[in-house]
Design a protein around this motif. Sequence first.
Motif, PDB file in Angstrom:
ATOM      1  N   ALA A  75       2.073  33.129 -56.154  1.00 36.71           N
ATOM      2  CA  ALA A  75       1.143  32.517 -57.103  1.00 36.71           C
ATOM      3  C   ALA A  75       1.665  31.184 -57.597  1.00 36.71           C
ATOM      4  CB  ALA A  75       0.911  33.447 -58.292  1.00 36.71           C
ATOM      5  N   ALA A  76       3.009  31.038 -57.623  1.00 33.48           N
ATOM      6  CA  ALA A  76       3.613  29.801 -58.134  1.00 33.48           C
ATOM      7  C   ALA A  76       5.027  29.648 -57.601  1.00 33.48           C
ATOM      8  CB  ALA A  76       3.640  29.810 -59.664  1.00 33.48           C
ATOM      9  N   VAL A  77       5.479  28.389 -57.575  1.00 31.92           N
ATOM     10  CA  VAL A  77       6.876  28.096 -57.276  1.00 31.92           C
ATOM     11  C   VAL A  77       7.446  27.293 -58.433  1.00 31.92           C
ATOM     12  CG1 VAL A  77       6.612  28.121 -54.771  1.00 31.92           C
ATOM     13  CG2 VAL A  77       6.340  25.976 -56.005  1.00 31.92           C
ATOM     14  N   VAL A  78       8.703  27.531 -58.720  1.00 28.37           N
ATOM     15  CA  VAL A  78       9.421  26.752 -59.726  1.00 28.37           C
ATOM     16  C   VAL A  78      10.580  26.078 -59.008  1.00 28.37           C
ATOM     17  CG1 VAL A  78      10.742  26.804 -61.872  1.00 28.37           C
ATOM     18  CG2 VAL A  78       8.814  28.384 -61.551  1.00 28.37           C
ATOM     19  N   VAL A  79      10.644  24.753 -59.086  1.00 30.39           N
ATOM     20  CA  VAL A  79      11.687  24.007 -58.386  1.00 30.39           C
ATOM     21  C   VAL A  79      12.660  23.432 -59.409  1.00 30.39           C
ATOM     22  CG1 VAL A  79      12.173  22.277 -56.631  1.00 30.39           C
ATOM     23  CG2 VAL A  79       9.930  23.388 -56.678  1.00 30.39           C
ATOM     24  N   SER A  80      13.854  23.994 -59.429  1.00 26.81           N
ATOM     25  CA  SER A  80      14.900  23.533 -60.341  1.00 26.81           C
ATOM     26  C   SER A  80      16.152  23.266 -59.529  1.00 26.81           C
ATOM     27  CB  SER A  80      15.161  24.591 -61.425  1.00 26.81           C
ATOM     28  OG  SER A  80      16.203  24.206 -62.275  1.00 26.81           O
ATOM     29  N   VAL A 102      10.851  17.696 -52.728  1.00 24.80           N
ATOM     30  CA  VAL A 102       9.654  17.335 -51.963  1.00 24.80           C
ATOM     31  C   VAL A 102       9.402  18.325 -50.834  1.00 24.80           C
ATOM     32  CG1 VAL A 102       8.660  15.602 -50.414  1.00 24.80           C
ATOM     33  CG2 VAL A 102       9.785  14.883 -52.531  1.00 24.80           C
ATOM     34  N   LYS A 103      10.444  18.708 -50.109  1.00 23.33           N
ATOM     35  CA  LYS A 103      10.288  19.646 -49.001  1.00 23.33           C
ATOM     36  C   LYS A 103       9.720  20.984 -49.476  1.00 23.33           C
ATOM     37  CE  LYS A 103      11.961  17.264 -45.502  1.00 23.33           C
ATOM     38  NZ  LYS A 103      11.127  16.890 -44.323  1.00 23.33           N
ATOM     39  N   VAL A 104      10.206  21.460 -50.617  1.00 26.94           N
ATOM     40  CA  VAL A 104       9.706  22.728 -51.160  1.00 26.94           C
ATOM     41  C   VAL A 104       8.247  22.592 -51.579  1.00 26.94           C
ATOM     42  CG1 VAL A 104       9.929  24.402 -53.035  1.00 26.94           C
ATOM     43  CG2 VAL A 104      11.976  23.522 -51.905  1.00 26.94           C
ATOM     44  N   ILE A 105       7.917  21.486 -52.231  1.00 24.33           N
ATOM     45  CA  ILE A 105       6.540  21.258 -52.667  1.00 24.33           C
ATOM     46  C   ILE A 105       5.596  21.205 -51.471  1.00 24.33           C
ATOM     47  CG2 ILE A 105       4.994  19.582 -53.771  1.00 24.33           C
ATOM     48  CD1 ILE A 105       7.454  18.816 -55.547  1.00 24.33           C
ATOM     49  N   GLU A 106       6.012  20.509 -50.420  1.00 21.16           N
ATOM     50  CA  GLU A 106       5.183  20.420 -49.215  1.00 21.16           C
ATOM     51  C   GLU A 106       4.990  21.802 -48.587  1.00 21.16           C
ATOM     52  OE1 GLU A 106       6.368  15.874 -47.768  1.00 21.16           O
ATOM     53  OE2 GLU A 106       7.329  17.612 -46.845  1.00 21.16           O
ATOM     54  N   ALA A 107       6.062  22.581 -48.528  1.00 18.90           N
ATOM     55  CA  ALA A 107       5.970  23.923 -47.958  1.00 18.90           C
ATOM     56  C   ALA A 107       5.052  24.799 -48.800  1.00 18.90           C
ATOM     57  CB  ALA A 107       7.364  24.543 -47.863  1.00 18.90           C
ATOM     58  N   ALA A 108       5.124  24.653 -50.111  1.00 21.94           N
ATOM     59  CA  ALA A 108       4.266  25.444 -51.001  1.00 21.94           C
ATOM     60  C   ALA A 108       2.789  25.090 -50.797  1.00 21.94           C
ATOM     61  CB  ALA A 108       4.671  25.215 -52.448  1.00 21.94           C
ATOM     62  N   GLY A 114      -0.660  28.494 -55.441  1.00 18.36           N
ATOM     63  CA  GLY A 114      -1.587  27.933 -56.425  1.00 18.36           C
ATOM     64  C   GLY A 114      -0.992  26.959 -57.419  1.00 18.36           C
ATOM     65  N   ARG A 115       0.287  27.096 -57.708  1.00 18.17           N
ATOM     66  CA  ARG A 115       0.876  26.256 -58.757  1.00 18.17           C
ATOM     67  C   ARG A 115       2.316  25.909 -58.413  1.00 18.17           C
ATOM     68  NH1 ARG A 115      -0.388  27.400 -64.933  1.00 18.17           N
ATOM     69  NH2 ARG A 115      -2.297  26.516 -64.079  1.00 18.17           N
ATOM     70  N   PHE A 148      -1.063  19.238 -55.692  1.00 17.04           N
ATOM     71  CA  PHE A 148      -1.296  20.312 -56.662  1.00 17.04           C
ATOM     72  C   PHE A 148      -2.085  19.803 -57.859  1.00 17.04           C
ATOM     73  CE2 PHE A 148       2.241  22.274 -54.397  1.00 17.04           C
ATOM     74  CZ  PHE A 148       1.827  23.602 -54.343  1.00 17.04           C
ATOM     75  N   ALA A 149      -1.838  18.553 -58.234  1.00 13.03           N
ATOM     76  CA  ALA A 149      -2.521  17.995 -59.399  1.00 13.03           C
ATOM     77  C   ALA A 149      -4.028  17.981 -59.203  1.00 13.03           C
ATOM     78  CB  ALA A 149      -2.011  16.581 -59.676  1.00 13.03           C
TER      79      ALA A 149
END
Length: 202
Positions: A75-80, A102-108, A114-115, A148-149
């Motif tokens: 449902a969501a990923v948190v990138v820290s 960026v790589k994680v966001i692209e994969a998500a 969803g978020r 995502f935005a």
Amino acid sequence: MAREALKKIVVFGGNGFVGSEVLKRLSTKPTVQAVSVSRRGAAPGHCADFADKVEWRTGDCLDKKTYADALEGAAAVVVSVGSPPLPGDVEAARRANGETNVKVIEAAMEAKVGRAVVVGATMPPWLDRVAEGYALGKRDAFEALGGFALGGGAVVVKPSAIYGTRHTESGYPIPLAPVMAPLSYALRIGRPVTGFVTGLAP
């Protein structure tokens, strides 16, 4: 009545200071399936109190194939993930705080998560010049959230200086308050402490 499916939330950087705190809080939510993805793939010692309530997965942020299955149904990923905002090698810091995110966001996005939540520190303009690599990297990460935005699923968390007790991979505690408390105060009141921060660089 059928049992409601758990909401799967995947945290990248869950072994770190901020990421482990996120996992700790997620582990208390009975409706959440908390998943941690890190290169180590195992719970660090300081997460022992809630380790059994988190699924620990091995993955390299820069290699989507190593964690693509972990994103399935999330449902969501948190990138820290990243290095702290300190002076040093600009390109290395930009990769650590930018490309890894960026790589994680692209994969998500590819996995139709969803978020996406990206964590980055709020810094005054003068500190951007001191920690240029950090600032550029986080900017890359925030720009990658554009997809995502459009759907209302982008979240940027930018607190001021965060400090407490960090832990090494072997579990050794490192209290950061003696250094970070005065730095946090200086950032809040906006006084340049460029010389002080520069002095922290190796």
